[in-house]
Design a protein around this motif. Structure first.
Motif, mmCIF file in Angstrom:
data_model
loop_
_atom_site.group_PDB
_atom_site.id
_atom_site.type_symbol
_atom_site.label_atom_id
_atom_site.label_comp_id
_atom_site.label_asym_id
_atom_site.label_seq_id
_atom_site.Cartn_x
_atom_site.Cartn_y
_atom_site.Cartn_z
ATOM 1 N N VAL A 131 -3.450 2.335 -4.227
ATOM 2 C CA VAL A 131 -2.813 1.795 -3.026
ATOM 3 C C VAL A 131 -2.881 2.819 -1.899
ATOM 4 C CG1 VAL A 131 -0.479 2.607 -3.580
ATOM 5 C CG2 VAL A 131 -0.772 0.533 -2.194
ATOM 6 N N LEU A 132 -3.001 4.098 -2.244
ATOM 7 C CA LEU A 132 -3.095 5.160 -1.242
ATOM 8 C C LEU A 132 -4.440 5.150 -0.523
ATOM 9 C CD1 LEU A 132 -1.329 8.059 -3.164
ATOM 10 C CD2 LEU A 132 -0.382 6.614 -1.361
ATOM 11 N N SER A 133 -5.370 4.306 -0.963
ATOM 12 C CA SER A 133 -6.598 4.108 -0.195
ATOM 13 C C SER A 133 -6.292 3.523 1.174
ATOM 14 C CB SER A 133 -7.540 3.138 -0.928
ATOM 15 O OG SER A 133 -7.858 3.578 -2.217
ATOM 16 N N TRP A 134 -5.156 2.838 1.293
ATOM 17 C CA TRP A 134 -4.851 2.042 2.481
ATOM 18 C C TRP A 134 -3.677 2.567 3.296
ATOM 19 C CZ3 TRP A 134 -4.821 -2.649 -1.261
ATOM 20 C CH2 TRP A 134 -6.146 -3.029 -1.545
ATOM 21 N N VAL A 135 -2.974 3.568 2.788
ATOM 22 C CA VAL A 135 -1.789 4.039 3.506
ATOM 23 C C VAL A 135 -1.871 5.535 3.752
ATOM 24 C CG1 VAL A 135 -0.282 2.217 2.617
ATOM 25 C CG2 VAL A 135 -0.477 4.351 1.362
ATOM 26 N N ALA A 136 -1.216 5.959 4.835
ATOM 27 C CA ALA A 136 -1.175 7.386 5.159
ATOM 28 C C ALA A 136 -0.102 8.082 4.327
ATOM 29 C CB ALA A 136 -0.875 7.568 6.645
ATOM 30 N N GLY A 137 -0.220 9.399 4.193
ATOM 31 C CA GLY A 137 0.787 10.176 3.495
ATOM 32 C C GLY A 137 0.377 10.617 2.110
ATOM 33 N N GLY A 138 -0.820 10.238 1.677
ATOM 34 C CA GLY A 138 -1.275 10.583 0.334
ATOM 35 C C GLY A 138 -2.076 11.868 0.268
ATOM 36 N N ALA A 139 -2.064 12.648 1.358
ATOM 37 C CA ALA A 139 -2.750 13.937 1.409
ATOM 38 C C ALA A 139 -4.229 13.789 1.040
ATOM 39 C CB ALA A 139 -2.032 14.946 0.519
ATOM 40 N N ALA A 140 -4.812 14.823 0.457
ATOM 41 C CA ALA A 140 -6.242 14.777 0.134
ATOM 42 C C ALA A 140 -6.550 13.691 -0.887
ATOM 43 C CB ALA A 140 -6.702 16.135 -0.393
ATOM 44 N N TYR A 141 -5.615 13.431 -1.786
ATOM 45 C CA TYR A 141 -5.828 12.394 -2.798
ATOM 46 C C TYR A 141 -6.017 11.036 -2.130
ATOM 47 C CZ TYR A 141 -4.972 9.322 -6.798
ATOM 48 O OH TYR A 141 -5.089 8.356 -7.759
#
Length: 232
Positions: A131-141
């Protein structure tokens, strides 16, 4: 759609966490053999599971695995790393390692196994995003998973001619050792594997595993400032 019963599969990072859940679910559905890779593989009791050493950032390692696993019809690109430090303070070497493992590594797997899948009838390539493919805040991952998502969408077009089903998978946090230090609602690895392989069997090209992921994808057409999450 891709037939799982009787199939031969390869799962990168297949000896722990989400990868191990994929191995178990593939076997439950009747796969005849599963190559389960790890940097330091350990032999198990089930003769249908073949442990293989693999470092996805090493071309020679990937080539060696392909030399053994020439009968593969399903490839699950699951191996990954997580460095949660904010981008502005992260060690650049950690950022580079994240992209080498989470983006370049899966692409190397896809390039190496594409002709094997073609020779074995097309089969399926399953790419595990977030889901972090689509949202900011996931750092380098998160940034690496966004790149991986884009890569998968292009690979789907490039592999269509050989009949390979390319499945992009998005999910929230699965309850694995990799994210044990992160405070968030987590889903069971077994549930993830079941949902994904349901999608593979149905011929789906994208699997949204949980409600959070479905909600975030639905919000992509909205204001960009609403697409943010913080890893704690």
């Amino acid at each position: 759609m891709t037939e799982i019963e009787g199939a031969v599969a390869l799962v990168t990072g297949g000896q722990r966490g989400l990868g191990r859940a994929f191995v178990d679910e593939l076997l439950r559905r009747g796969a005849s053999k599963v190559y389960a890779t790890a940097r330091r593989p350990v032999a198990g009791a089930d003769p249908r599971v073949v442990p293989l050493a693999l470092e996805v950032t090493d071309p020679d390692s990937v080539a060696a695995v392909a030399g053994v696993a020439g009968d593969v019809g399903i490839v699950v690109n699951n191996a990954g790393v997580l460095h949660p430090a904010p981008l502005l303070t992260a060690d650049i070497d950690d950022v580079r390692a994240t992209f080498e493992t989470n983006v370049i590594g899966p692409l190397r797997i896809a390039q190496t196994f594409a002709p094997i899948l073609a020779a074995n009838g097309g089969g399926a390539l399953v790419d595990i995003h977030s889901v972090l493919s689509w949202v900011a805040g996931g750092a380098a991952y998160g940034a690496s998973k966004a790149a991986f998502w884009s890569l998968t969408n292009s690979l789907r077009l490039e592999l269509a001619g050989q009949g390979t089903q390319v499945v992009g998978v998005h999910l929230g946090f699965a309850d694995t050792d990799m994210v044990k230090g992160i405070i968030a609602e987590k889903i069971s690895p077994a549930g993830v594997a079941e949902a994904v392989l349901d999608g593979v069997a149905k011929g789906e090209l994208e699997v949204l595993v949980d409600d959070l992921t479905r909600q975030v994808k639905a919000a992509l057409s909205g204001p960009v400032e609403n697409l943010a999450v913080r890893i704690r």
